[in-house]
Design an enzyme around this catalytic site. Structure first.
Site, short mmCIF file in Angstrom:
data_model
loop_
_atom_site.label_atom_id
_atom_site.label_comp_id
_atom_site.label_asym_id
_atom_site.label_seq_id
_atom_site.Cartn_x
_atom_site.Cartn_y
_atom_site.Cartn_z
N ASP A 1 0.87 -1.17 0.00
CA ASP A 1 0.00 0.00 0.00
C ASP A 1 0.92 1.24 0.00
O ASP A 1 2.10 1.15 0.32
CB ASP A 1 -0.89 -0.04 1.25
N ASP B 1 -0.31 4.99 0.95
CA ASP B 1 -0.62 6.01 1.97
C ASP B 1 -0.46 5.46 3.38
O ASP B 1 -1.10 4.48 3.76
CB ASP B 1 -2.04 6.54 1.78
N ASP C 1 -10.70 24.62 -1.92
CA ASP C 1 -10.43 23.23 -2.28
C ASP C 1 -9.23 22.68 -1.50
O ASP C 1 -9.27 21.57 -0.98
CB ASP C 1 -10.17 23.10 -3.78
N THR D 1 -2.68 0.38 -4.85
CA THR D 1 -3.10 1.58 -4.14
C THR D 1 -4.27 2.28 -4.80
O THR D 1 -4.46 2.19 -6.02
CB THR D 1 -1.90 2.56 -4.06
N ALA D 2 -5.03 3.01 -3.98
CA ALA D 2 -6.11 3.85 -4.51
C ALA D 2 -5.56 5.11 -5.17
O ALA D 2 -6.28 5.82 -5.86
CB ALA D 2 -7.08 4.22 -3.39
N LYS E 1 -9.48 -3.75 -4.04
CA LYS E 1 -8.01 -3.88 -4.10
C LYS E 1 -7.61 -5.35 -4.03
O LYS E 1 -6.72 -5.80 -4.76
CB LYS E 1 -7.36 -3.10 -2.97
N ASP F 1 -1.44 -0.32 6.27
CA ASP F 1 -1.73 0.31 7.56
C ASP F 1 -3.21 0.28 7.90
O ASP F 1 -3.60 0.60 9.02
CB ASP F 1 -1.30 1.78 7.54
N ASN G 1 -9.14 -1.34 6.08
CA ASN G 1 -9.80 -1.54 4.79
C ASN G 1 -9.06 -2.55 3.92
O ASN G 1 -9.62 -3.09 2.97
CB ASN G 1 -9.92 -0.21 4.04
#
Length: 246
Positions: free
Chosen positions: A19, A21, A47, A125-126, A170, A193, A196
């Site tokens: 992963d 993040d 933003d 990863t997202a 994922k 980490d 999810n």
């Protein structure tokens, strides 16, 4: 990585999935995408304030599915109308300015250990694919599997091409990827980490939870999974060492 290497029954690939993040780097990479876009005048101060709030929440309490979805949607919207060439240059700037200084030395070292053992190291990863590709290439990893954004004639539309790689999605993509490469999941590794990513961590034979959120830590203890705690002091020391070497 533990000293004991999984017993290999064949010459099939061994894949280590990482992963990004809060596993490979401190914080959320999408925040840095937003901040660089603000620096370049692509988004408003409001933003960037939203991005900053998501980053703060992520560092304080870990991933929140609704917050993550909102942040990812905003980040994907930023690429709309931009060319692949321009965004690759943006991604390299983000890496140099924001990502490299926030890499966890311990997990980067683990990627190198896997490579030295002849394993493949893939980011899963997202994070948008384009950013994940830059991180992977700059670190000398095997490759990356990220969230894809639709492009028409070399220009990004801002719409997803498939799904955000998160949670069950994922794990599904990682399994399909391993199967396609002929890898045995029992011999593969995963690092994350976030709770999810329990589906991803569960499906491989070797897993390490890195700076886990509370839910993942409880699950890891239940399952006797290895836990790797990290301290920000290690990043500060790496930053100091880099400055000395310049």
């Amino acid at each position: 990585m533990p000293d004991a290497e999984p017993h290999r029954t064949s010459e099939t690939p061994v894949i280590a999935f990482f992963d990004v993040d809060n596993t490979l780097m401190r914080g959320a990479s999408v925040f840095y995408v937003g901040r660089e876009a603000w620096r370049r005048g692509l988004i408003s101060f409001r933003d960037i304030a939203v991005f900053a709030w998501h980053q703060f929440r992520f560092l304080a309490v870990g991933e929140n599915r609704s917050h993550l979805a909102e942040a990812k949607e905003r980040a994907l919207g930023l690429v709309s109308g931009h060319t692949e060439e321009g965004l690759i240059a943006l991604a390299h700037d983000i890496y140099d300015r924001d990502i490299a200084p926030n890499l966890w030395p311990e997990t980067v070292a683990l990627t190198k250990e896997h490579l030295a053992k002849g394993h493949e190291v893939w980011l899963v990863t997202a994070t948008p694919q384009l950013v994940a590709d830059v991180i992977s290439s700059r670190l000398g990893l095997t490759g990356s599997i990220g969230t894809k954004v639709e492009a028409l004639d070399g220009v990004f539309t801002g719409a997803l091409d498939g799904h955000v790689l998160h949670g069950d999605e994922k794990a599904i993509v990682a399994k399909e990827f391993a199967d396609a490469r002929g890898a045995s999941l029992d011999e593969c590794w995963a690092y994350s980490d976030s709770s999810n990513d329990i589906p991803l961590l569960t499906m491989v034979g070797n897993r390490v939870v890195v700076n886990p959120d509370a839910k993942l830590l409880a699950h890891a203890r239940e399952q006797s999974w290895e836990v790797l705690p990290l301290k920000r002091s290690s990043i500060r020391e790496a930053q100091r060492r880099l400055k000395r070497e310049k």
